[in-house]
Scaffold this active site. Structure first.
Site, PDB file in Angstrom:
ATOM      1  N   SER A  20      21.641  66.891  33.985  1.00 55.53           N
ATOM      2  CA  SER A  20      21.425  65.298  34.660  1.00 55.53           C
ATOM      3  C   SER A  20      21.964  65.419  36.028  1.00 55.53           C
ATOM      4  O   SER A  20      21.528  66.167  36.840  1.00 55.53           O
ATOM      5  CB  SER A  20      22.157  64.350  33.577  1.00 55.53           C
ATOM      6  OG  SER A  20      21.638  63.155  34.027  1.00 55.53           O
ATOM      7  N   ASP A  39      13.003  61.643  27.092  1.00 56.43           N
ATOM      8  CA  ASP A  39      14.250  61.395  27.906  1.00 56.43           C
ATOM      9  C   ASP A  39      13.885  60.184  28.742  1.00 56.43           C
ATOM     10  O   ASP A  39      12.895  60.304  29.611  1.00 56.43           O
ATOM     11  CB  ASP A  39      14.466  62.516  28.692  1.00 56.43           C
ATOM     12  CG  ASP A  39      15.774  62.395  29.469  1.00 56.43           C
ATOM     13  OD1 ASP A  39      16.382  61.199  29.725  1.00 56.43           O
ATOM     14  OD2 ASP A  39      16.380  63.313  30.059  1.00 56.43           O
ATOM     15  N   HIS A  96      17.788  62.471  26.027  1.00 60.00           N
ATOM     16  CA  HIS A  96      18.441  62.902  27.319  1.00 60.00           C
ATOM     17  C   HIS A  96      19.265  64.172  27.227  1.00 60.00           C
ATOM     18  O   HIS A  96      19.221  65.182  28.077  1.00 60.00           O
ATOM     19  CB  HIS A  96      19.190  62.009  28.021  1.00 60.00           C
ATOM     20  CG  HIS A  96      19.753  62.215  29.394  1.00 60.00           C
ATOM     21  ND1 HIS A  96      18.996  62.869  30.444  1.00 60.00           N
ATOM     22  CD2 HIS A  96      20.960  62.174  30.092  1.00 60.00           C
ATOM     23  CE1 HIS A  96      19.640  63.030  31.552  1.00 60.00           C
ATOM     24  NE2 HIS A  96      20.930  62.739  31.399  1.00 60.00           N
TER      25      HIS A  96
END
Length: 272
Positions: A110, A217, A247
């Protein structure tokens, strides 16, 4: 079978105060891995991934970024991601001093994918491979949407968006080291600048690059990440897209498949 793992902690002097880092090491490591966590969380959430990597022969080091976890700084405030990259390099140097001569892999999730991508642009000559999981790279529109408000909305990350495993969301919601408040304006501005910086500084050449992403996601949508990954890897990257995954693919219900894909990639990247 997972090798015995010794865990430890380190405290380093970072660019803006102390940086806490966790270590998971097998008895005789064959490689080094830096695990780079995402926004609002901390490195302690990656114990299972670290165990897999250590079982695969890696000494794993994972810092808490400035303003995150047990590191110093106002919570979730990052004014310049270049400083975070510098802090990450200090952890890499610590790992290299403890285990000289071993190949180094950086694994970023991320926001950590953005940091890892910039790290590879700045320090790619010292890397053996780069892994990006649900990376904030390419066309990520959330910062611009939030910065348009006079006051940033007090909306936290939804635990349900992380994984199909409800235990993951429950643990995240109960974790006192996780930030459960709104995003902050200086960090959103830093995101915008660094997305542009990574886009403007080209690819990572022949460095082996693995991209992992869930196709459900909703925090970092896959279509936005794709152009950034393709630009960074020059079209030569390896990708694994997981149907239905959200995610956090390292915490997903199919994480055994994700770990298998990761270790298979590392076998190729680290082969003599």
């Amino acid at each position: 079978m997972t090798a015995p793992v010794v865990t430890g902690t380190h405290v380093l002097t970072g660019t803006h105060g102390t940086i806490a880092a966790r270590e998971w090491s097998p008895p005789v490591p064959r490689s080094l891995a830096l695990v780079v966590h995402g926004y609002g969380e901390h490195s302690g959430r990656y114990g299972e991934l670290a165990g897999v990597l250590a079982g695969h022969g890696a000494a794993v080091y994972a810092p808490d970024h400035r303003g995150h976890g047990r590191s110093a700084g106002e919570r979730v405030v990052i004014e310049d991601f270049e400083d975070v990259v510098t802090d990450l390099h200090a952890v890499a140097e610590l790992a290299g001093a403890a285990h000289p001569g071993l190949p180094l892999v950086v694994i970023g999730h991320s926001m950590g994918g953005l940091i890892a991508a910039r790290y590879a642009q700045r320090h790619g000559a010292g890397l053996a491979a780069l892994v990006l999981s649900g990376p904030v790279i390419g066309d990520w529109r959330l910062p611009a949407r939030l910065l348009a408000y006079d006051e940033i909305p007090d909306v936290a990350v939804s635990p349900a968006a992380l994984s199909r495993d409800p235990a993951v969301g429950a643990a995240y919601a109960a974790d006192p080291l996780v930030w459960h408040g709104p995003m902050k304006r200086p960090t959103l501005r830093a995101f915008e600048r660094t997305l542009a910086t990574v886009a403007g500084h080209g690819g990572v050449g022949a460095l082996p690059l693995l991209w992992l992403h869930g196709d459900d996601d909703r925090l970092v949508p896959l279509p936005g990440s794709r152009p950034g990954v393709e630009r960074l890897g020059g079209g030569a990257h390896t990708e694994r897209i997981y149907p239905g995954a959200r995610h956090e693919v390292f915490h997903e219900t199919n994480r055994a498949d994700v770990f298998a894909d990761l270790t298979h990639f590392l076998d190729g990247a680290l082969a003599p």
